[in-house]
Design a protein around this motif. Structure first.
Motif, PDB file in Angstrom:
ATOM      1  N   ASP A   1      -8.973  -3.865   6.445  1.00  0.00           N
ATOM      2  CA  ASP A   1      -9.880  -4.360   5.425  1.00  0.00           C
ATOM      3  C   ASP A   1      -9.077  -3.650   3.952  1.00  0.00           C
ATOM      4  N   ARG A   2      -8.920  -2.437   4.093  1.00  0.00           N
ATOM      5  CA  ARG A   2      -8.315  -1.630   2.967  1.00  0.00           C
ATOM      6  C   ARG A   2      -6.823  -2.447   2.554  1.00  0.00           C
ATOM      7  N   PHE A   3      -6.213  -2.589   3.530  1.00  0.00           N
ATOM      8  CA  PHE A   3      -4.829  -3.230   3.319  1.00  0.00           C
ATOM      9  C   PHE A   3      -4.899  -4.575   2.677  1.00  0.00           C
ATOM     10  N   GLU A   4      -5.993  -5.365   3.354  1.00  0.00           N
ATOM     11  CA  GLU A   4      -5.863  -6.679   2.838  1.00  0.00           C
ATOM     12  C   GLU A   4      -6.277  -6.790   1.404  1.00  0.00           C
ATOM     13  N   GLN A   5      -7.279  -5.907   1.091  1.00  0.00           N
ATOM     14  CA  GLN A   5      -7.789  -5.835  -0.377  1.00  0.00           C
ATOM     15  C   GLN A   5      -6.688  -5.410  -1.432  1.00  0.00           C
ATOM     16  N   ALA A   6      -5.789  -4.367  -0.694  1.00  0.00           N
ATOM     17  CA  ALA A   6      -4.590  -4.046  -1.557  1.00  0.00           C
ATOM     18  C   ALA A   6      -3.796  -5.296  -2.008  1.00  0.00           C
ATOM     19  N   PHE A   7      -3.439  -5.822  -0.676  1.00  0.00           N
ATOM     20  CA  PHE A   7      -2.191  -6.949  -0.773  1.00  0.00           C
ATOM     21  C   PHE A   7      -2.853  -8.189  -1.607  1.00  0.00           C
ATOM     22  N   TRP A   8      -3.948  -8.634  -1.466  1.00  0.00           N
ATOM     23  CA  TRP A   8      -4.489  -9.730  -2.140  1.00  0.00           C
ATOM     24  C   TRP A   8      -5.016  -9.406  -3.620  1.00  0.00           C
ATOM     25  N   SER A   9      -5.032  -8.249  -4.046  1.00  0.00           N
ATOM     26  CA  SER A   9      -5.395  -7.590  -5.333  1.00  0.00           C
ATOM     27  C   SER A   9      -4.592  -8.211  -6.388  1.00  0.00           C
ATOM     28  N   GLY A  10      -3.362  -8.613  -6.062  1.00  0.00           N
ATOM     29  CA  GLY A  10      -2.427  -9.058  -7.116  1.00  0.00           C
ATOM     30  C   GLY A  10      -1.223  -7.875  -7.459  1.00  0.00           C
ATOM     31  N   GLU A  11      -1.600  -6.979  -6.787  1.00  0.00           N
ATOM     32  CA  GLU A  11      -0.331  -5.970  -6.879  1.00  0.00           C
ATOM     33  C   GLU A  11       1.018  -6.316  -6.469  1.00  0.00           C
ATOM     34  N   SER A  12       2.004  -5.915  -6.927  1.00  0.00           N
ATOM     35  CA  SER A  12       3.395  -6.515  -6.680  1.00  0.00           C
ATOM     36  C   SER A  12       3.716  -6.005  -5.282  1.00  0.00           C
ATOM     37  N   ILE A  13       4.099  -6.820  -4.254  1.00  0.00           N
ATOM     38  CA  ILE A  13       4.227  -6.350  -3.165  1.00  0.00           C
ATOM     39  C   ILE A  13       5.443  -5.452  -2.884  1.00  0.00           C
ATOM     40  N   GLU A  14       6.349  -5.224  -3.980  1.00  0.00           N
ATOM     41  CA  GLU A  14       7.507  -4.225  -4.008  1.00  0.00           C
ATOM     42  C   GLU A  14       6.641  -2.802  -4.089  1.00  0.00           C
ATOM     43  N   ASP A  15       5.686  -2.547  -5.180  1.00  0.00           N
ATOM     44  CA  ASP A  15       5.064  -1.630  -5.277  1.00  0.00           C
ATOM     45  C   ASP A  15       4.126  -1.108  -3.938  1.00  0.00           C
ATOM     46  N   LEU A  16       3.619  -2.300  -3.460  1.00  0.00           N
ATOM     47  CA  LEU A  16       2.953  -1.870  -2.216  1.00  0.00           C
ATOM     48  C   LEU A  16       3.621  -1.495  -1.131  1.00  0.00           C
ATOM     49  N   TYR A  17       4.911  -2.066  -1.146  1.00  0.00           N
ATOM     50  CA  TYR A  17       5.824  -1.518   0.077  1.00  0.00           C
ATOM     51  C   TYR A  17       6.402  -0.006  -0.227  1.00  0.00           C
ATOM     52  N   ARG A  18       6.651   0.238  -1.426  1.00  0.00           N
ATOM     53  CA  ARG A  18       7.024   1.389  -1.887  1.00  0.00           C
ATOM     54  C   ARG A  18       5.951   2.551  -1.467  1.00  0.00           C
ATOM     55  N   ALA A  19       4.995   2.338  -1.771  1.00  0.00           N
ATOM     56  CA  ALA A  19       3.729   3.206  -1.362  1.00  0.00           C
ATOM     57  C   ALA A  19       3.432   3.277   0.127  1.00  0.00           C
ATOM     58  N   LEU A  20       3.641   2.206   0.892  1.00  0.00           N
ATOM     59  CA  LEU A  20       3.327   2.190   2.090  1.00  0.00           C
ATOM     60  C   LEU A  20       4.581   2.785   3.105  1.00  0.00           C
ATOM     61  N   SER A  21       5.682   2.586   2.647  1.00  0.00           N
ATOM     62  CA  SER A  21       6.938   3.028   3.318  1.00  0.00           C
ATOM     63  C   SER A  21       7.021   4.444   3.450  1.00  0.00           C
ATOM     64  N   ALA A  22       6.465   5.071   2.266  1.00  0.00           N
ATOM     65  CA  ALA A  22       6.668   6.364   2.378  1.00  0.00           C
ATOM     66  C   ALA A  22       5.689   7.467   3.257  1.00  0.00           C
ATOM     67  N   LYS A  23       4.914   6.770   4.039  1.00  0.00           N
ATOM     68  CA  LYS A  23       4.131   7.480   5.008  1.00  0.00           C
ATOM     69  C   LYS A  23       3.954   6.667   6.312  1.00  0.00           C
ATOM     70  N   PRO A  24       3.706   7.161   7.337  1.00  0.00           N
ATOM     71  CA  PRO A  24       3.510   6.355   8.701  1.00  0.00           C
ATOM     72  C   PRO A  24       2.408   5.480   8.610  1.00  0.00           C
ATOM     73  N   THR A  25       2.613   4.371   9.001  1.00  0.00           N
ATOM     74  CA  THR A  25       1.559   2.914   9.003  1.00  0.00           C
ATOM     75  C   THR A  25       1.352   2.753  10.278  1.00  0.00           C
ATOM     76  N   GLN A  26       0.206   2.046  10.382  1.00  0.00           N
ATOM     77  CA  GLN A  26      -0.058   1.387  11.716  1.00  0.00           C
ATOM     78  C   GLN A  26      -0.848   0.057  11.249  1.00  0.00           C
ATOM     79  N   SER A  27      -0.929  -0.761  12.426  1.00  0.00           N
ATOM     80  CA  SER A  27      -1.884  -2.007  12.180  1.00  0.00           C
ATOM     81  C   SER A  27      -1.135  -3.002  11.410  1.00  0.00           C
TER      82      SER A  27
END
Length: 236
Positions: free
Chosen positions: A63-89
């Motif tokens: 739910d949190r990821f979909e909210q961030a993904f469809w919020s209009g934030e750049s996917i590049e910024d989202l990728y940089r934020a998520l790739s810096a830490k372990p991710t799941q799902s």
């Protein structure tokens, strides 16, 4: 008289029909069956509680990821934020796809051939790993749910057989004498059902939950693949 048969006949003269008394009076093989089933029941509930928290965390993370993904934030910024830490799902699926995307565009060759297929492949692998993580130890629930009643029945059959041997040795068929031995034998079946029924219910519930989350991941993968496919067509 055979000492083993005489020893087996001893529980029949007891009038303690409490649950603890039935367990203590049972033949050692029946005790082993009961103890094993009780251990399986505890294991089933431990797995069930762990899975409830796991699936709840997974749903909230999606739910949190979909909210961030469809919020209009750049996917590049989202990728940089998520790739810096372990991710799941769902986030792991997104990071895997973006990592393959960036490898293709940041390389000197800028290979677009087969990029869409590679992105789909890495997302499918990520989804398969997530489903495997969600399904871990569900086989234990299925095994206990299917085998538990038969293990309890084995203890019951053995207990009744021992009771009948003791009855034959003592030559006393009074109901007051027979009842405790039969009760302790049937107690094994009851414990088998106590272990198997929750295991079956939890297995069906958790399998349905895994399927729902897998469909949700596959739906996101299809949507994100379509987005990247348009980007590839524009850049190619």
């Amino acid at each position: 008289m055979n000492p083993d048969v005489a020893q087996s006949a001893m529980p029949l003269v007891s009038t303690d029909v409490s649950l603890i008394g039935l367990f203590l009076q049972a033949h050692w093989i029946v005790k082993a069956v009961m103890a094993g089933l009780i251990g399986c029941s505890v294991w089933v509930w431990a797995i069930a509680i762990d899975k409830m928290f796991l699936y709840s965390r997974s749903r909230r993370a999606m739910d949190r990821f979909e909210q961030a993904f469809w919020s209009g934030e750049s996917i590049e910024d989202l990728y940089r934020a998520l790739s810096a830490k372990p991710t799941q799902s769902m986030a792991a699926c997104f990071v895997a796809a973006m990592r393959e995307w960036k490898r293709s565009f940041e390389s000197q060759a800028r290979s677009f051939t087969g990029l869409q297929m590679r992105i789909d492949k890495v997302m499918n692998v990520s989804i398969a790993r997530e489903v495997e993580r969600l399904e871990r130890r569900l086989l234990v629930l299925a095994t206990v749910g299917s085998a538990g009643p038969f293990v309890g029945l084995f203890g019951t059959v053995w207990g009744i057989m021992t009771s009948f041997q003791a009855i034959a040795a003592s030559k006393n068929t009074s109901l007051a004498v027979v009842a405790p031995g039969i009760a302790e034998a049937l107690f094994a079946t009851a414990i088998g059902l106590i272990a198997a029924i929750p295991a079956t219910i939890f297995y069906n519930k958790f399998t349905a939950e895994v399927n729902r989350q897998a469909l949700r991941l596959e739906g996101f993968a299809d949507e994100f693949s379509a987005i990247l496919s348009r980007q590839i067509d524009e850049r190619a």
